[in-house]
Design a protein around this motif. Structure first.
Motif, PDB file in Angstrom:
ATOM      1  N   GLU A   3       0.666  -1.346  -0.040  1.00 36.21           N
ATOM      2  CA  GLU A   3       0.214  -0.065   0.029  1.00 36.21           C
ATOM      3  C   GLU A   3       1.007   1.390   0.007  1.00 36.21           C
ATOM      4  OE1 GLU A   3      -3.627   0.712   2.246  1.00 36.21           O
ATOM      5  OE2 GLU A   3      -2.824  -1.792   3.654  1.00 36.21           O
ATOM      6  N   SER A  33      -2.877   8.560   0.280  1.00 37.73           N
ATOM      7  CA  SER A  33      -3.673   7.270   0.726  1.00 37.73           C
ATOM      8  C   SER A  33      -4.340   8.494   1.840  1.00 37.73           C
ATOM      9  CB  SER A  33      -2.333   6.496   0.768  1.00 37.73           C
ATOM     10  OG  SER A  33      -2.965   5.850   1.913  1.00 37.73           O
ATOM     11  N   LYS A  35      -5.175   5.496   4.249  1.00 38.01           N
ATOM     12  CA  LYS A  35      -4.380   5.296   5.152  1.00 38.01           C
ATOM     13  C   LYS A  35      -2.972   6.463   6.302  1.00 38.01           C
ATOM     14  CE  LYS A  35      -1.744   1.200   7.032  1.00 38.01           C
ATOM     15  NZ  LYS A  35      -0.853   0.173   6.875  1.00 38.01           N
ATOM     16  N   SER A  36      -2.898   6.310   7.205  1.00 35.47           N
ATOM     17  CA  SER A  36      -2.188   7.311   7.722  1.00 35.47           C
ATOM     18  C   SER A  36      -0.708   6.813   7.873  1.00 35.47           C
ATOM     19  CB  SER A  36      -2.576   8.081   8.947  1.00 35.47           C
ATOM     20  OG  SER A  36      -1.394   9.103   9.718  1.00 35.47           O
ATOM     21  N   TYR A  37       0.635   7.688   7.654  1.00 33.95           N
ATOM     22  CA  TYR A  37       1.735   7.296   7.841  1.00 33.95           C
ATOM     23  C   TYR A  37       2.488   7.985   8.783  1.00 33.95           C
ATOM     24  CZ  TYR A  37       0.885   3.456   4.715  1.00 33.95           C
ATOM     25  OH  TYR A  37      -0.088   2.831   3.348  1.00 33.95           O
TER      26      TYR A  37
END
Length: 253
Positions: A3, A33, A35-37
């Motif tokens: 991802e 995204s 989703k958090s990174y």
């Protein structure tokens, strides 16, 4: 491909559309995204070459201008630098875009006041219908504190990116945090940048008093702007372009 790699490739390709190559910090903030990174997961994946341009000088000019003038205007609660300067890819011939947040029911009052103020003080600013000139201030985005959410038709990747990249140079009453909170839709596009910005230091909040007279004046001035656009500029303003609490004078997005 995992991802994160997919998100990085998507972000790089989107930046290339605007002729931009991103370093680690820029890639982190603009990561496309849901989703958090963490920044540590992005380190080493950005462009190591630093692009030389004039955005730092323009940002400094915006900060000084705000400290000297805008921050002293009681009804202005936040000033944010947007556009190419905020994206850190501005060049000498470009202007400086500003987003301004005012107290509730005072947007059109302060916009009119600012127009006369910059005219009187001969402050370089971009005029309607004219090409941009180097270091002119462009006051093209206005919101009041009760209308911080972008309209649904403007909730896209471009505006999500612009919102996250915006550099608040001055704010009070915790307006920047409220601005982010009212635009949670950004997480659909840039969850990493949104979470990072949301965790920035908050300012102190102060209760605002509503002024009925200013509310009436605000309505009258908005009506005047609407008629001006209809009659003089022969435009037909849409509700998502200008209303009592919001004004979007930029052409795109």
């Amino acid at each position: 491909m995992d991802e994160l790699k997919i998100a990085i490739n998507k972000t790089r390709n989107y930046a290339k559309k605007y002729g931009q190559s991103l370093n680690d910090q820029q890639l982190f903030l603009r990561l496309i995204s849901q989703k958090s990174y963490q920044l540590t997961e992005i380190m080493g994946k950005g462009n190591k070459k630093i692009t030389q341009n004039d955005w730092q000088n323009k940002l400094k000019k915006a900060e000084l201008f705000t400290q000297k003038y805008l921050g002293k205007m009681g009804g202005i609660l936040m000033v944010g630098v947007t556009g190419s300067v905020a994206a850190e890819f501005a060049f000498k011939n470009e202007d400086i875009d500003l987003l301004i947040v005012t107290k509730n029911n005072e947007l059109w009052w302060w916009r009119l006041y600012l127009r006369f103020f910059i005219w009187w003080h001969k402050i370089p600013h971009r005029k309607f219908g004219e090409k941009e000139n180097a270091d002119e201030f462009c006051f093209n985005l206005w919101l009041d504190e009760n209308n911080l959410s972008l309209p649904k038709n403007k909730r896209n990747l471009k505006n999500a990116t612009d919102l996250i990249l915006m550099k608040p140079v001055w704010e009070k009453n915790n307006i920047y945090y409220k601005f982010l909170k009212n635009n949670k839709w950004v997480k659909k596009y840039l969850a990493t940048g949104y979470e990072y910005r949301k965790n920035m230091k908050k300012s102190k909040s102060k209760k605002q008093n509503n002024n009925r007279i200013k509310k009436i004046i605000n309505i009258i001035l908005f009506g005047g702007q609407y008629l001006y656009m209809r009659i003089v500029n022969k435009q037909k303003p849409k509700r998502n372009e200008i209303n009592l609490g919001q004004a979007f004078f930029h052409k795109n997005g």
